[in-house]
Each structure stands twice: as structure tokens, then as C-alpha cells.
Design an enzyme around this catalytic site. Structure first.
Site, short mmCIF file in Angstrom:
data_model
loop_
_atom_site.label_atom_id
_atom_site.label_comp_id
_atom_site.label_asym_id
_atom_site.label_seq_id
_atom_site.Cartn_x
_atom_site.Cartn_y
_atom_site.Cartn_z
CB CYS A 43 7.00 10.56 5.93
SG CYS A 43 6.15 9.02 6.08
CB CYS A 93 0.61 4.35 1.35
SG CYS A 93 1.71 4.68 2.74
CB CYS A 135 2.85 11.57 8.29
SG CYS A 135 3.82 10.48 7.25
CB CYS A 172 -1.43 8.39 8.57
SG CYS A 172 0.30 8.37 8.11
CB CYS A 197 -1.33 11.85 3.35
SG CYS A 197 -0.96 10.61 2.11
S1 SF4 Z 1 1.96 8.20 2.32
FE1 SF4 Z 1 1.12 6.66 3.74
S2 SF4 Z 1 2.33 6.78 5.63
FE2 SF4 Z 1 2.77 8.61 4.37
S3 SF4 Z 1 1.36 10.19 5.12
FE3 SF4 Z 1 0.33 9.14 3.44
S4 SF4 Z 1 -0.86 7.49 4.33
FE4 SF4 Z 1 0.63 8.19 5.84
#
Ligand code: SF4
Length: 96
Positions: free
Chosen positions: A19, A48, A17, A37, A39
Site C-alpha cells: 500500500c 485493516c 505492505c 503486514c 501493521c
Molecule cells: S492496513 Fe492491512 S494490508 Fe495495510 S499494512 Fe495494515 S494489515 Fe497490512
């Protein structure tokens, strides 16, 4: 976001990820799948928080979130348009 996932897939062979910050991405991939991902929130509640995976109306699915979760408070109740898909963690728990 999508570009970040694609870059990680090319560089690391896994969609780590984008992020999050990692001092050592290779070590993170080897150590854990927590931030790959999808998560744990996605696997458990199909939610998400990064807004990469959303319902057709652009809203994140909040139907399965527990009471008091920030996602439900921010977005309200957003129903899952494909309830037969996803929520891997729950399916494993229900089948055991
Ligand atoms: S929130 Fe969404 S984009 Fe972020 S790690 Fe989880 S599945 Fe992936």
C-alpha cells in the site's frame, strides 16, 4: 493487494505492505517492520484500512478502535468474529 504482498515475499523475503511507496524496499525491510503486514493498527486494534483483512461479511473489524477513529465513523461498529485471535500489541501489553 494480495499479489503485491506475494511479490514482496518472493523479492524481499518479507510481506512488505504494497500500500505504500518505498524509495528503497530492501532498506525499508532492514530498517523497520512498521509497514510489514500486520501493521500497528492491525496489531493494536485488529483494523485493516486497506481492506485486505476483513470479517466474513467483507467489513473491517472496528470494535476495538478508539472513539473518533475514522474507521468507526465510516464503517460503524463491526464486531470481531474471532476475539481470541490477533491484537498482538495488546496481548503483549496486558501480559507485562
Ligand atoms: S492496513 Fe492491512 S494490508 Fe495495510 S499494512 Fe495494515 S494489515 Fe497490512
Amino acid at each position: 493487494m494480495v499479489t503485491g504482498l506475494a511479490v514482496h515475499l518472493d523479492e524481499l523475503g518479507r510481506p512488505l505492505c504494497p500500500c505504500n511507496f518505498y524509495p528503497d524496499k530492501q532498506a525499508e525491510v532492514a530498517r523497520s517492520r512498521e509497514w510489514i503486514c500486520a501493521c500497528d493498527e492491525m496489531k493494536q486494534w485488529k483494523y485493516c484500512h486497506c481492506l485486505l483483512f476483513v470479517a466474513p461479511d467483507g467489513m473491517p473489524i472496528t470494535e476495538y478502535l478508539p472513539d473518533g477513529h475514522e474507521g468507526r465513523e465510516i464503517y460503524g461498529l463491526v464486531k470481531d468474529p474471532t476475539p481470541d485471535k490477533g491484537r498482538e500489541a495488546n496481548r503483549k501489553r496486558e501480559s507485562s
